[in-house]
Design a protein around this motif. Structure first.
Motif, PDB file in Angstrom:
ATOM      1  N   UNK A  30       0.828  -1.202   0.000  1.00 51.34           N
ATOM      2  CA  UNK A  30       0.000   0.000   0.000  1.00 51.34           C
ATOM      3  C   UNK A  30       0.866   1.257   0.000  1.00 51.34           C
ATOM      4  N   UNK A  31       1.829   1.345  -0.898  1.00 48.72           N
ATOM      5  CA  UNK A  31       2.717   2.500  -0.856  1.00 48.72           C
ATOM      6  C   UNK A  31       2.803   3.280  -2.164  1.00 48.72           C
ATOM      7  N   UNK A  32       1.750   3.241  -2.956  1.00 51.96           N
ATOM      8  CA  UNK A  32       1.642   4.083  -4.152  1.00 51.96           C
ATOM      9  C   UNK A  32       2.849   3.974  -5.080  1.00 51.96           C
ATOM     10  N   UNK A  33       3.169   2.779  -5.505  1.00 55.39           N
ATOM     11  CA  UNK A  33       4.315   2.524  -6.367  1.00 55.39           C
ATOM     12  C   UNK A  33       3.908   2.712  -7.828  1.00 55.39           C
ATOM     13  N   UNK A  34       4.813   3.280  -8.612  1.00 56.18           N
ATOM     14  CA  UNK A  34       4.605   3.496 -10.043  1.00 56.18           C
ATOM     15  C   UNK A  34       5.780   2.918 -10.812  1.00 56.18           C
ATOM     16  N   UNK A  35       5.602   2.710 -12.114  1.00 58.41           N
ATOM     17  CA  UNK A  35       6.749   2.368 -12.950  1.00 58.41           C
ATOM     18  C   UNK A  35       7.321   3.684 -13.492  1.00 58.41           C
ATOM     19  N   UNK A  36       8.488   3.610 -14.097  1.00 60.10           N
ATOM     20  CA  UNK A  36       9.080   4.792 -14.739  1.00 60.10           C
ATOM     21  C   UNK A  36       8.514   5.018 -16.138  1.00 60.10           C
ATOM     22  N   UNK A  37       7.766   4.055 -16.641  1.00 59.02           N
ATOM     23  CA  UNK A  37       7.254   4.103 -18.013  1.00 59.02           C
ATOM     24  C   UNK A  37       6.360   5.320 -18.255  1.00 59.02           C
ATOM     25  N   UNK A  38       6.553   5.938 -19.425  1.00 58.75           N
ATOM     26  CA  UNK A  38       5.662   7.009 -19.881  1.00 58.75           C
ATOM     27  C   UNK A  38       5.237   6.683 -21.321  1.00 58.75           C
ATOM     28  N   UNK A  39       4.112   7.212 -21.769  1.00 56.67           N
ATOM     29  CA  UNK A  39       3.651   6.915 -23.137  1.00 56.67           C
ATOM     30  C   UNK A  39       4.650   7.301 -24.227  1.00 56.67           C
ATOM     31  N   UNK A  40       5.454   8.323 -23.999  1.00 59.41           N
ATOM     32  CA  UNK A  40       6.373   8.774 -25.047  1.00 59.41           C
ATOM     33  C   UNK A  40       7.724   8.061 -25.027  1.00 59.41           C
ATOM     34  N   UNK A  41       7.929   7.113 -24.126  1.00 55.36           N
ATOM     35  CA  UNK A  41       9.210   6.402 -24.060  1.00 55.36           C
ATOM     36  C   UNK A  41       9.613   5.811 -25.402  1.00 55.36           C
ATOM     37  N   UNK A  42       8.670   5.184 -26.105  1.00 58.87           N
ATOM     38  CA  UNK A  42       8.998   4.502 -27.370  1.00 58.87           C
ATOM     39  C   UNK A  42       9.513   5.480 -28.430  1.00 58.87           C
ATOM     40  N   UNK A  53      12.383   0.496 -17.856  1.00 57.77           N
ATOM     41  CA  UNK A  53      11.485   1.420 -17.165  1.00 57.77           C
ATOM     42  C   UNK A  53      10.129   0.796 -16.850  1.00 57.77           C
ATOM     43  N   UNK A  54       9.680  -0.120 -17.722  1.00 60.83           N
ATOM     44  CA  UNK A  54       8.380  -0.750 -17.500  1.00 60.83           C
ATOM     45  C   UNK A  54       8.459  -1.983 -16.605  1.00 60.83           C
ATOM     46  N   UNK A 101      18.469   0.581  -4.872  1.00 60.75           N
ATOM     47  CA  UNK A 101      17.573   1.742  -4.813  1.00 60.75           C
ATOM     48  C   UNK A 101      18.419   3.004  -4.844  1.00 60.75           C
ATOM     49  N   UNK A 102      17.847   4.044  -5.393  1.00 62.19           N
ATOM     50  CA  UNK A 102      18.541   5.327  -5.426  1.00 62.19           C
ATOM     51  C   UNK A 102      17.513   6.436  -5.217  1.00 62.19           C
ATOM     52  N   UNK A 103      18.002   7.542  -4.745  1.00 63.90           N
ATOM     53  CA  UNK A 103      17.154   8.706  -4.488  1.00 63.90           C
ATOM     54  C   UNK A 103      17.776   9.904  -5.193  1.00 63.90           C
ATOM     55  N   UNK A 104      17.452  10.087  -6.479  1.00 59.11           N
ATOM     56  CA  UNK A 104      18.049  11.204  -7.226  1.00 59.11           C
ATOM     57  C   UNK A 104      17.755  12.533  -6.530  1.00 59.11           C
ATOM     58  N   UNK A 105      18.756  13.388  -6.486  1.00 59.75           N
ATOM     59  CA  UNK A 105      18.601  14.681  -5.818  1.00 59.75           C
ATOM     60  C   UNK A 105      17.789  15.675  -6.635  1.00 59.75           C
ATOM     61  N   UNK A 106      17.609  15.381  -7.917  1.00 60.73           N
ATOM     62  CA  UNK A 106      16.787  16.233  -8.778  1.00 60.73           C
ATOM     63  C   UNK A 106      16.328  15.407  -9.977  1.00 60.73           C
ATOM     64  N   UNK A 107      15.389  15.927 -10.720  1.00 59.76           N
ATOM     65  CA  UNK A 107      14.896  15.240 -11.919  1.00 59.76           C
ATOM     66  C   UNK A 107      16.035  15.003 -12.907  1.00 59.76           C
ATOM     67  N   UNK A 108      16.967  15.936 -12.982  1.00 60.17           N
ATOM     68  CA  UNK A 108      18.103  15.812 -13.896  1.00 60.17           C
ATOM     69  C   UNK A 108      18.994  14.616 -13.573  1.00 60.17           C
ATOM     70  N   UNK A 109      18.901  14.062 -12.369  1.00 56.45           N
ATOM     71  CA  UNK A 109      19.762  12.960 -11.939  1.00 56.45           C
ATOM     72  C   UNK A 109      19.120  11.578 -12.121  1.00 56.45           C
ATOM     73  N   UNK A 110      17.893  11.529 -12.618  1.00 61.32           N
ATOM     74  CA  UNK A 110      17.215  10.236 -12.769  1.00 61.32           C
ATOM     75  C   UNK A 110      17.966   9.336 -13.744  1.00 61.32           C
ATOM     76  N   UNK A 111      18.343   9.854 -14.889  1.00 56.56           N
ATOM     77  CA  UNK A 111      19.028   9.042 -15.887  1.00 56.56           C
ATOM     78  C   UNK A 111      20.313   8.458 -15.311  1.00 56.56           C
ATOM     79  N   UNK A 112      21.101   9.284 -14.644  1.00 56.79           N
ATOM     80  CA  UNK A 112      22.354   8.816 -14.043  1.00 56.79           C
ATOM     81  C   UNK A 112      22.091   7.729 -12.996  1.00 56.79           C
ATOM     82  N   UNK A 113      21.047   7.903 -12.216  1.00 54.44           N
ATOM     83  CA  UNK A 113      20.719   6.928 -11.181  1.00 54.44           C
ATOM     84  C   UNK A 113      20.355   5.574 -11.784  1.00 54.44           C
ATOM     85  N   UNK A 114      19.540   5.587 -12.822  1.00 52.93           N
ATOM     86  CA  UNK A 114      19.152   4.337 -13.482  1.00 52.93           C
ATOM     87  C   UNK A 114      20.371   3.695 -14.150  1.00 52.93           C
ATOM     88  N   UNK A 115      21.228   4.499 -14.738  1.00 57.49           N
ATOM     89  CA  UNK A 115      22.450   3.984 -15.351  1.00 57.49           C
ATOM     90  C   UNK A 115      23.316   3.259 -14.328  1.00 57.49           C
TER      91      UNK A 115
END
Length: 140
Positions: A30-42, A53-54, A101-115
């Motif tokens: 019960x912790x509101x989990x989402x995937x990273x997937x977005x419609x424009x990923x493809x 991401x999915x 698990x990682x906690x990116x410090x900003x939106x700009x750091x998401x890609x680096x975190x996943x990498x």
């Protein structure tokens, strides 16, 4: 001159509603989990990153337990948005492989975190289901 402020942690919006999420192997949380997937990923991403991401990553908000488990040098805030491996997230922190698990410090750091998760976690995660691992290796 104006002092530069450190980046603010990305925080999840608070929610009073509980949503039940079915995870792999049928577990519920019960912790509101989402995937990273977005419609424009493809449009913008490779098939491997779309798959990752999915199928492999989930977005969540830090609990009190997450905050306590982090080293002081990597301190996070309650409700800070994190990205984690969906396969080993049910394990205690001490039993998961590094970079689970990682906690990116900003939106700009998401890609680096996943990498970093790609380089240092997914190949050694012991909870990775064999069928998903096969697709991961094929697409990578």
């Amino acid at each position: 001159h104006k002092q530069e402020q450190p980046p603010r942690p990305v925080e999840a919006p608070s929610s009073d509603s509980n949503s039940r999420t079915i995870t792999h192997e049928g577990r519920t949380r019960d912790d509101n989990i989402l995937t990273l997937k977005t419609p424009s990923d493809v449009i913008w991403l490779s098939p491997f990153l779309c798959f990752l991401r999915e199928e492999c990553c989930e977005v969540f908000k830090a609990s009190g337990r997450n905050v306590k488990e982090r080293r002081k040098s990597k301190q996070i805030k309650l409700n800070q948005v994190g990205i984690r491996c969906r396969f080993c997230s049910h394990l205690p922190h001490t039993e998961r492989k590094g970079r689970s698990a990682c906690f990116p410090s900003s939106i700009d750091r998401i890609y680096q975190s996943v990498t970093m998760m790609i380089r240092e976690h997914f190949s050694i995660c012991e909870e990775f289901p064999p069928d998903i691992r096969k697709k991961y290796v094929t697409l990578k």
